[in-house]
Design a protein around this motif. Structure first.
Motif, short mmCIF file in Angstrom:
data_model
loop_
_atom_site.label_atom_id
_atom_site.label_comp_id
_atom_site.label_asym_id
_atom_site.label_seq_id
_atom_site.Cartn_x
_atom_site.Cartn_y
_atom_site.Cartn_z
N LEU A 75 16.05 -45.36 -34.06
CA LEU A 75 15.50 -44.36 -34.97
C LEU A 75 16.58 -43.84 -35.91
CD1 LEU A 75 12.97 -42.03 -33.10
CD2 LEU A 75 12.60 -43.27 -35.24
N ALA B 104 12.79 -41.25 -44.38
CA ALA B 104 12.26 -40.29 -43.40
C ALA B 104 11.78 -39.06 -44.15
CB ALA B 104 13.31 -39.91 -42.36
N PRO C 280 9.79 -41.69 -39.77
CA PRO C 280 10.30 -40.69 -38.83
C PRO C 280 10.30 -39.30 -39.47
CG PRO C 280 11.81 -42.56 -39.00
CD PRO C 280 10.79 -42.71 -40.09
N ASP D 282 10.19 -36.54 -34.51
CA ASP D 282 11.10 -37.58 -34.02
C ASP D 282 12.51 -37.03 -33.84
OD1 ASP D 282 9.33 -40.08 -34.22
OD2 ASP D 282 9.08 -39.14 -36.19
#
Length: 232
Positions: free
Chosen positions: A5, A45, A64, A96
């Motif tokens: 991630l 993100a 994310p 996240d």
């Protein structure tokens, strides 16, 4: 999982989609649409405020999300995810990453950042934490305490950090050169050139908010430029 991630953020533009209650774009439907637009534009993100907005964004957007929850307590100037209560709600909303104020300012109920971090790690050992700092010393302390990422979000927003109109690229560089924790550049980044300078200074990724997602502030800059020229 954690590392993959984090790697999704590398060399990316993270778009902050936030609107306060008094602003015209306030509302989860609008913020989730803004996040979808950012995803279509290639964002890495999204950074978003409140569990409601985060849940709406996660339902529509595959990127994310760095979640935060701005809450004001009468005994503290800390307002970005100040207590474990906000963390619980952000986890439930599907964040996240969770962004926390990591400054040395007094927190609600007399708790310090170290104490909050210990509380979070005990309850949510796998949650990834982003420390929003305002100074080099705060960044180093957050690294020592084991956060997953550092962000320069609070530089200029504490009374003891440099007060300037441009981004604090020097802080980005000083923290990035330590090569200990990925550093996100955030705060007053208005142009592509400023973003690229942040990357040149060692930023892992760059967060851009107002310059993309707050049209009233973008308009003000154009109008201010006109007024400064005093066109007859």
């Amino acid at each position: 999982m954690k590392q993959s991630l984090i790697e999704q953020l590398r060399n990316g533009c993270i778009v902050s989609c936030q609107a306060l209650e008094h602003e015209p774009l306030f509302g989860s439907n609008i913020m989730s649409a803004m996040a979808v637009a950012a995803e279509m534009g290639g964002a890495a993100a999204i950074r978003a405020n409140t569990p409601k907005d985060i849940a709406a964004i996660k339902a529509r957007c595959s990127l994310p999300v760095i979640g935060l929850y701005k809450k004001h307590y009468p005994d503290s100037d800390v307002y970005i995810t100040p207590t474990i209560k906000e963390v619980e709600e952000l986890v439930a909303a599907g964040s996240d990453f969770i962004a926390l104020d990591a400054t040395v300012q007094p927190r609600p109920n007399g708790q310090d950042f170290r104490g909050l971090l210990q509380e979070i790690r005990a309850a949510y050992p796998d949650v990834m934490l982003v420390a929003d700092v305002s100074t080099y010393e705060e960044g180093v302390l957050a690294m020592e305490l084991g956060v997953d990422l550092i962000s320069t979000t609070m530089s200029g927003y504490t009374p003891y950090s440099p007060q300037r109109e441009e981004p604090d690229i020097g802080l980005v560089e000083r923290l990035a050169v330590l090569n200990r924790v990925p550093v996100l550049a955030e705060g007053r980044i208005w142009t592509v050139d400023e973003m690229l300078r942040c990357f040149e200074a060692g930023a892992f990724a760059v967060v851009v908010g107002t310059a993309i997602t707050r049209p009233q502030e973008i308009t003000k800059r154009f109008v201010k430029a006109i007024l400064s020229r005093n066109f007859g």
